[in-house]
Design an enzyme around this catalytic site. Structure first.
Site, PDB file in Angstrom:
ATOM      1  N   SER A  24       1.091  -1.308   0.239  1.00  0.00           N
ATOM      2  CA  SER A  24       0.113   0.251   0.467  1.00  0.00           C
ATOM      3  C   SER A  24       0.823   1.165  -0.062  1.00  0.00           C
ATOM      4  O   SER A  24       0.373   2.054  -0.450  1.00  0.00           O
ATOM      5  CB  SER A  24      -0.783   0.406   0.948  1.00  0.00           C
ATOM      6  OG  SER A  24      -1.917  -0.968   1.119  1.00  0.00           O
ATOM      7  N   LYS A  80      -9.057  -6.209  10.897  1.00  0.00           N
ATOM      8  CA  LYS A  80      -9.617  -5.827  10.008  1.00  0.00           C
ATOM      9  C   LYS A  80     -11.389  -5.785  10.397  1.00  0.00           C
ATOM     10  O   LYS A  80     -12.146  -5.155  10.620  1.00  0.00           O
ATOM     11  CB  LYS A  80     -10.388  -6.779   9.015  1.00  0.00           C
ATOM     12  CG  LYS A  80      -9.335  -5.920   7.852  1.00  0.00           C
ATOM     13  CD  LYS A  80      -9.429  -6.474   6.906  1.00  0.00           C
ATOM     14  CE  LYS A  80      -8.461  -5.990   5.505  1.00  0.00           C
ATOM     15  NZ  LYS A  80      -9.079  -6.578   4.415  1.00  0.00           N
ATOM     16  N   GLY A 141     -12.217 -20.618   1.370  1.00  0.00           N
ATOM     17  CA  GLY A 141     -11.931 -20.053   2.105  1.00  0.00           C
ATOM     18  C   GLY A 141     -12.988 -19.001   3.306  1.00  0.00           C
ATOM     19  O   GLY A 141     -14.303 -18.636   2.364  1.00  0.00           O
ATOM     20  N   ASN A 142     -12.979 -19.425   4.498  1.00  0.00           N
ATOM     21  CA  ASN A 142     -14.698 -18.524   5.131  1.00  0.00           C
ATOM     22  C   ASN A 142     -13.662 -17.167   5.982  1.00  0.00           C
ATOM     23  O   ASN A 142     -14.464 -16.791   7.320  1.00  0.00           O
ATOM     24  CB  ASN A 142     -15.504 -19.641   5.344  1.00  0.00           C
ATOM     25  CG  ASN A 142     -14.525 -20.403   6.412  1.00  0.00           C
ATOM     26  OD1 ASN A 142     -15.013 -21.828   6.152  1.00  0.00           O
ATOM     27  ND2 ASN A 142     -13.625 -19.907   7.756  1.00  0.00           N
ATOM     28  N   GLY A 144     -11.638 -13.728   6.562  1.00  0.00           N
ATOM     29  CA  GLY A 144     -12.334 -12.170   6.858  1.00  0.00           C
ATOM     30  C   GLY A 144     -12.697 -11.703   5.708  1.00  0.00           C
ATOM     31  O   GLY A 144     -13.383 -10.789   4.578  1.00  0.00           O
ATOM     32  N   LEU A 239      -6.911 -13.444  -5.035  1.00  0.00           N
ATOM     33  CA  LEU A 239      -6.735 -12.331  -4.371  1.00  0.00           C
ATOM     34  C   LEU A 239      -4.941 -12.467  -3.547  1.00  0.00           C
ATOM     35  O   LEU A 239      -4.909 -11.359  -3.673  1.00  0.00           O
ATOM     36  CB  LEU A 239      -7.379 -12.353  -3.171  1.00  0.00           C
ATOM     37  CG  LEU A 239      -8.843 -12.875  -2.876  1.00  0.00           C
ATOM     38  CD1 LEU A 239      -9.686 -12.108  -1.679  1.00  0.00           C
ATOM     39  CD2 LEU A 239      -9.848 -12.053  -4.075  1.00  0.00           C
ATOM     40  N   TYR A 241      -1.123 -11.707  -4.353  1.00  0.00           N
ATOM     41  CA  TYR A 241      -0.735 -11.343  -5.588  1.00  0.00           C
ATOM     42  C   TYR A 241       0.484 -11.578  -6.468  1.00  0.00           C
ATOM     43  O   TYR A 241       1.063 -11.140  -7.110  1.00  0.00           O
ATOM     44  CB  TYR A 241      -0.993  -9.605  -6.324  1.00  0.00           C
ATOM     45  CG  TYR A 241      -0.830  -8.837  -4.698  1.00  0.00           C
ATOM     46  CD1 TYR A 241       0.390  -8.316  -4.038  1.00  0.00           C
ATOM     47  CD2 TYR A 241      -1.941  -8.490  -3.987  1.00  0.00           C
ATOM     48  CE1 TYR A 241      -0.013  -7.645  -2.973  1.00  0.00           C
ATOM     49  CE2 TYR A 241      -1.834  -8.136  -2.556  1.00  0.00           C
ATOM     50  CZ  TYR A 241      -0.334  -8.241  -2.571  1.00  0.00           C
ATOM     51  OH  TYR A 241      -0.272  -6.820  -0.586  1.00  0.00           O
ATOM     52  N   GLY A 262      -4.539 -11.120  -7.434  1.00  0.00           N
ATOM     53  CA  GLY A 262      -5.377  -9.678  -6.697  1.00  0.00           C
ATOM     54  C   GLY A 262      -4.732  -8.210  -6.755  1.00  0.00           C
ATOM     55  O   GLY A 262      -4.737  -7.402  -6.373  1.00  0.00           O
TER      56      GLY A 262
END
Length: 300
Positions: A24, A80, A141-142, A144, A239, A241, A262
């Site tokens: 980021s 999160k 997947g489950n 966040g 997701l 990358y 991702g």
């Protein structure tokens, strides 16, 4: 050109633990530098920093951010969901999925939202325009990240959405956590053993698990046998990358699937966050994308 930081420079950042691998700062600082050149008259003066914050220090860190005038920050693993009780307001979208990835300072209060949904659906809306109302999504997947993907698939109008997990208790918790939401009946949960009957139906197969991420780059959430039944022309979306492409996407492409990694999701959720922090509608998206590609040695 090196950024000159002064007492007037406003702070943005990302919180997580660990956070040193976050891309980021690369993307956001490239955008901020470009904006200074493009619209000098706005007097934009921001820097975006990584803040490693251990879970037990989250509350005191957020109070510290308020004290030093941080304008806004991104939120990544493992904060999160933990951050929600520390915020004054949460947008309905973030409330619905129970996870926040973007926080802004508004009227001396912290306001949380979630731009992951926008990031996730962006490439599906722009590059692969389709009528999703006849399509089936299978989500691996489950955690966040899966929450944002479920919300994104609902937003796109998928006919069926199947969430697949390995741990029955966690799957049930995932299912139950949506019980107060209008979206609760829009998806189904399944144990991993049910994948053989789900994969042949999948028009979109999404990996939200960390399997295949550095350092375990030669792993995939699916075996070669499991992915062999993915229909030709389906979209496989990871997701993750790095590496590019992941083992999962390499396997899917061998089956004739379209691969999305991702990176574009990372760019687009970042664009949405910057719009909130800077109150700007137009941002240098290509500069952000290019900065990441250069940083990762991916070229054009």
């Amino acid at each position: 050109m090196t950024k000159k930081i002064t007492g007037k420079t406003k702070l943005l950042g990302v919180i997580g633990h660990p956070v040193e691998h976050s891309l980021s700062p690369v993307m956001h600082n490239a955008a901020l530098a470009q904006l200074v050149e493009d619209i000098a008259q706005l007097g934009l003066d921001y820097i975006y920093l990584p803040f490693p914050i251990e879970p037990q220090n989250l509350e005191v860190a957020i109070a510290g951010f308020a004290a030093v005038g941080v304008v806004g920050f991104s939120v990544t693993i493992p904060h999160k969901q933990a951050i929600i009780p520390l915020l004054s307001e949460i947008t309905p979208l973030a409330q619905t999925i129970g996870a926040v990835n973007t926080v802004s300072r508004q009227n001396n209060q912290w306001v949380g939202t979630n731009t992951d949904i926008e990031g996730f659906i962006a490439p599906l809306q722009t590059t692969y325009k389709q009528d999703w109302s006849q399509k089936v999504a299978v989500i691996l997947g489950n955690g966040g990240a899966a929450r944002a993907v479920v919300a994104g698939c609902i937003q796109l109008g998928f006919a069926q959405i199947h969430v697949v997990g390995r741990n029955m208790q966690r799957l049930q918790e995932f299912r139950n956590s949506w019980s107060n939401s209008s979206l609760a009946d829009k998806f189904q949960v399944h144990q991993w053993e049910e994948l053989p009957k789900l994969i042949p139906q999948a028009n979109l197969l999404v990996n939200t698990t960390p399997i295949g991420m550095y350092p375990k780059v030669d792993e995939s959430p699916l075996s070669v046998e499991e992915i062999a039944n993915l229909p030709t022309g389906a979209i496989a979306y990871d997701l993750i990358y790095i590496p590019k492409p992941t083992q999962f996407l390499q396997q899917a492409e061998k089956q004739g699937a379209i691969a999305i990694d991702g990176l574009e999701m990372l760019v687009q959720q970042g664009v949405a966050a910057l719009k909130i922090w800077l109150h700007l509608e137009t941002l240098p998206v290509e500069v952000m994308r290019q900065a990441l590609q250069n940083h990762l040695g991916l070229g054009k």
